[in-house]
Design an enzyme around this catalytic site. Sequence first.
Site, short mmCIF file in Angstrom:
data_model
loop_
_atom_site.label_atom_id
_atom_site.label_comp_id
_atom_site.label_asym_id
_atom_site.label_seq_id
_atom_site.Cartn_x
_atom_site.Cartn_y
_atom_site.Cartn_z
N ARG A 98 12.51 61.45 -69.46
CA ARG A 98 13.40 59.92 -69.95
C ARG A 98 12.76 61.06 -71.63
NH1 ARG A 98 11.87 56.46 -74.26
NH2 ARG A 98 10.27 57.17 -74.26
N ARG A 141 -1.72 55.86 -62.98
CA ARG A 141 -1.38 56.04 -64.59
C ARG A 141 -1.38 57.10 -65.08
NH1 ARG A 141 -2.28 50.95 -68.03
NH2 ARG A 141 -0.63 50.81 -69.09
N ARG A 174 13.29 53.25 -70.47
CA ARG A 174 12.24 52.64 -69.67
C ARG A 174 12.26 52.41 -68.08
NH1 ARG A 174 10.95 53.07 -75.18
NH2 ARG A 174 9.28 53.99 -75.64
N ASN A 218 -1.66 45.57 -72.03
CA ASN A 218 -0.53 44.17 -72.19
C ASN A 218 -0.65 43.58 -72.39
OD1 ASN A 218 1.44 44.97 -70.40
ND2 ASN A 218 0.59 44.96 -68.44
N TYR A 270 2.36 58.43 -67.00
CA TYR A 270 3.20 58.26 -68.16
C TYR A 270 3.76 60.13 -68.62
CZ TYR A 270 1.29 53.88 -68.28
OH TYR A 270 1.65 52.41 -67.46
N HIS A 313 9.39 47.82 -69.47
CA HIS A 313 9.27 48.44 -70.40
C HIS A 313 9.81 48.21 -70.97
CE1 HIS A 313 4.72 46.95 -69.79
NE2 HIS A 313 5.21 47.26 -69.17
N PHE A 336 2.55 51.02 -56.94
CA PHE A 336 3.40 50.48 -58.47
C PHE A 336 4.68 50.32 -57.82
CE2 PHE A 336 4.98 50.80 -62.88
CZ PHE A 336 4.54 49.91 -63.23
N ARG A 386 4.34 49.32 -80.26
CA ARG A 386 5.40 49.40 -79.24
C ARG A 386 4.72 48.50 -78.65
NH1 ARG A 386 8.40 50.17 -74.71
NH2 ARG A 386 10.61 49.77 -74.57
FE1 HDD Z 1 2.69 51.12 -67.62
C1 HDD Z 1 5.01 51.62 -68.86
C2 HDD Z 1 1.38 49.16 -69.64
C3 HDD Z 1 0.15 49.86 -64.88
C4 HDD Z 1 3.58 53.96 -65.21
N1 HDD Z 1 3.31 50.84 -69.15
C5 HDD Z 1 4.46 51.02 -70.17
C6 HDD Z 1 4.28 50.89 -70.85
C7 HDD Z 1 2.81 49.36 -71.18
C8 HDD Z 1 2.80 49.37 -70.41
C9 HDD Z 1 2.90 48.44 -72.47
C10 HDD Z 1 5.37 50.36 -71.91
C11 HDD Z 1 5.15 51.62 -73.11
C12 HDD Z 1 5.73 51.32 -74.36
O1 HDD Z 1 6.04 50.64 -74.82
O2 HDD Z 1 6.85 52.84 -74.03
N2 HDD Z 1 1.03 49.18 -67.47
C13 HDD Z 1 1.18 49.37 -68.20
C14 HDD Z 1 -0.29 47.90 -67.69
C15 HDD Z 1 -1.11 48.95 -66.75
C16 HDD Z 1 0.52 49.54 -66.50
C17 HDD Z 1 -1.42 47.67 -68.89
C18 HDD Z 1 -1.69 47.89 -65.66
C19 HDD Z 1 -2.98 48.06 -66.27
N3 HDD Z 1 2.52 51.38 -65.57
C20 HDD Z 1 1.07 51.04 -64.57
C21 HDD Z 1 1.06 51.57 -63.48
C22 HDD Z 1 2.37 52.92 -63.78
C23 HDD Z 1 2.29 52.79 -65.01
C24 HDD Z 1 0.46 51.54 -62.71
C25 HDD Z 1 2.52 54.08 -62.50
C26 HDD Z 1 1.91 54.35 -61.42
N4 HDD Z 1 4.80 52.08 -67.27
C27 HDD Z 1 4.76 53.35 -66.10
C28 HDD Z 1 5.90 53.85 -66.42
C29 HDD Z 1 5.95 53.68 -68.01
C30 HDD Z 1 4.88 52.43 -68.65
C31 HDD Z 1 6.51 54.70 -65.67
C32 HDD Z 1 7.28 53.16 -68.27
C33 HDD Z 1 8.37 54.01 -70.20
C34 HDD Z 1 6.52 54.89 -70.01
O3 HDD Z 1 6.04 54.91 -68.83
O4 HDD Z 1 6.87 55.85 -71.11
O5 HDD Z 1 5.48 55.30 -66.58
#
Ligand code: HDD
Length: 700
Positions: A374, A363, A77, A153, A367, A80, A166, A117
């Site tokens: 991925r 978001r 990822r 979170n 995702y 995270h 981001f 997770r």
């Molecule tokens: Fe995110 C993963 C939580 C903002 C893009 N995010 C990810 C995971 C968590 C969060 C818990 C791990 C999920 C797992 O266990 O597989 N993210 C947050 C929270 C945010 C947040 C609470 C703000 C309130 N995230 C955020 C933004 C973006 C992303 C603004 C993109 C514009 N986040 C991602 C991602 C991830 C991710 C790149 C990386 C791996 C995945 O999604 O599965 O899409």
Amino acid sequence: MTKTPHPSASPATHTGPGGETHQVAGGDTPVMTTQQGVPVADDQNTLRAGANGPALMEDFHFREKIFHFDHERIPERVVHARGYGAHGFFELTDSLSDVSKADIFQREGERTPVFVRFSTVAGNKGSADVVRDVRGFAVKFYTKQGNWDLVGNNIPVFFIQDAIKFPDFVHAAKQAPDRDFPQAQTAHDNFWDFVSLSPEATHMVCWAMSDRAIPRSFRFMEGFGVHTFRLIDAQGRSTYVKFHWKPRLGLQSVAWNEALKINGADPDFHRRDLWQAITSGNFPEWELGVQLFDDAFADSFPFDILDPTKLIPEELVPVRRVGRLVLDRMVDNFFAETEQVAFCTQNIVPGVDFTNDPLLQGRNFSYLDTQTKRLGGPNFTHIPINAPRCPFHNFQQDGHMAMHNPKGRANYEPNSWSQPTGGPRETGEDFQTFAADVSGPKLRQRSESFADHYSQARQFFISQTPVEQTHMRDAFIFELSKVETPAIRARMVSHLLHVDKELAEAVAKGLGLSPLPAPAQAARPVVAGLEPSPALSILENGPGSFTGRKLGIVITNGVDHELLGALQDAVAAVNGTVELIAPTVGGLKDSAGNPLVAQQRINGGPSVLYDAVALLPTVEGANALRHEATMRDFIADAFAHAKFIAHNDAAELLLAAAGLHPKMRDEGVIALESASDADTFIQTCGALRLWAREGRVHSI
Ligand code: HDD
């Protein structure tokens, strides 16, 4: 729980020409086959032209095995990456049918399966657990109306307000692209450069510098949905909602110096903790809380409820507890479940809806996109951990690794085929997007209502106990001391001047920064007079008991049977756990001649791994251990980390060797005169730490 057979209970074995021993199939032992199901006769040697000749291309078993191995990894990822998951259930305890038509929120007592997770954010997959970082708290509910992912979170606000920032934020937080370090930490120039140039980050930075960012266990931390969402009732009416997870075992974090040492001693500290708790039947539990509010509240609130850098204090809108989340089963296979689970904020169900929070909107794109990359294609929803547990039918088809394809002739609609050929049809109801009024010119603009970046940061700071405020100050000093560019340090202090003047001055002093910089330009004046919110403090929300915590007991051969037993019983009575630490893990007996097994050797079980410690050596044992440096560290660290320490008479030698002479000791160093003192000691440990000691042992 299925029991793993003991390795020595082996069936027939075969000895190879080199003397190596390996099992052969027969009885309960299945026949090894290739992926094609062809039985494998020899998995030890490649097919060769002569015993010393070259390997032969036709060895299909060798080629298949190595080919598969070469392809084992998938991209980690992008954030995270390091995470740990478990199965469980959500049970509704207070129906929300008054505000939501979501099936999961209708019937009290009904259980919905979940997969959760937890994760760190910045570190790579192989980084350590107890780094200073935000923790992900992602929950997939397998509801009867489809999967709902609440991807939150352990901190209720975020660093940025608009998703377009981001990638910049994440780039700045992770390793610098030229040197590929530092790993899993924010204590470096790029991170502080970015956040000090982004005043909107100030509130979250304060959370990240608090002890929230170094939780003792996933089990002892809160979770938050962060954004304002909507709940939609059967009449289509909307109520705003913020989601909370409240740990049943109370909140707890570790000390920073302790975190640094835990990461060396046990980089898997958090995952091991979850594994041990669940496999021993101590299932961690959280309550789901909701803050519900309407437009009238939103209009009266001094901040924009769509701004993800703001929270709504619980004292203003109480948290209604509506259910419980219990994690009761570890995965069968880490990769299949924890690594392949794909959370998407876009996964919502009828009765839940989005708001216009610009971070959430972004978001919802990110995702789905990231999972496709991925997991290799659009069919990641066919992987069992991601598939709904309710029936699902549609006309989506084909693509890499498709597992579910429509049967019959029709793969489109409308069609005029009758059933079963005609396939699924829409309902015309169920999920209805909330019909919010939307109008306005197209523009790239941050709402003016998002412009106050300091007031809630200040509120967070004044809501902390003095001990926690000290930890925040120390964290800022620690991190900014790792920043090499003085101008970045000064810029950060210029923001802190709006948070709390004394904090800013103390940080500047700790950095040797003089003169104090001018306060950063604030787009909006700080709202004075926001009341402290005790709900934001960890220490105000501790457990008051040792339940779920771990006592480390140092023993040597011949340890007092009664005293050890009394301590073990006292811990068991509150559902805590005990680990024994000894000069050797095997070959031990207590004073009554009972054999004992220690879980740790003294140099592998430092006191940072425990919530409290006890020292029960014999006199001979203490004499042997007093020259052992790791024994001295054990005691000195336990004392420095404000832990409760129990000891017998013989341990006086060890305490003295660690520099803890009687006049330096305090009420947290407790002599166990007899077995009856054990209960009192464990009750005292319910306070978790003697924080009053901290000021005496840290002078800078
Ligand atoms: Fe995110 C993963 C939580 C903002 C893009 N995010 C990810 C995971 C968590 C969060 C818990 C791990 C999920 C797992 O266990 O597989 N993210 C947050 C929270 C945010 C947040 C609470 C703000 C309130 N995230 C955020 C933004 C973006 C992303 C603004 C993109 C514009 N986040 C991602 C991602 C991830 C991710 C790149 C990386 C791996 C995945 O999604 O599965 O899409």
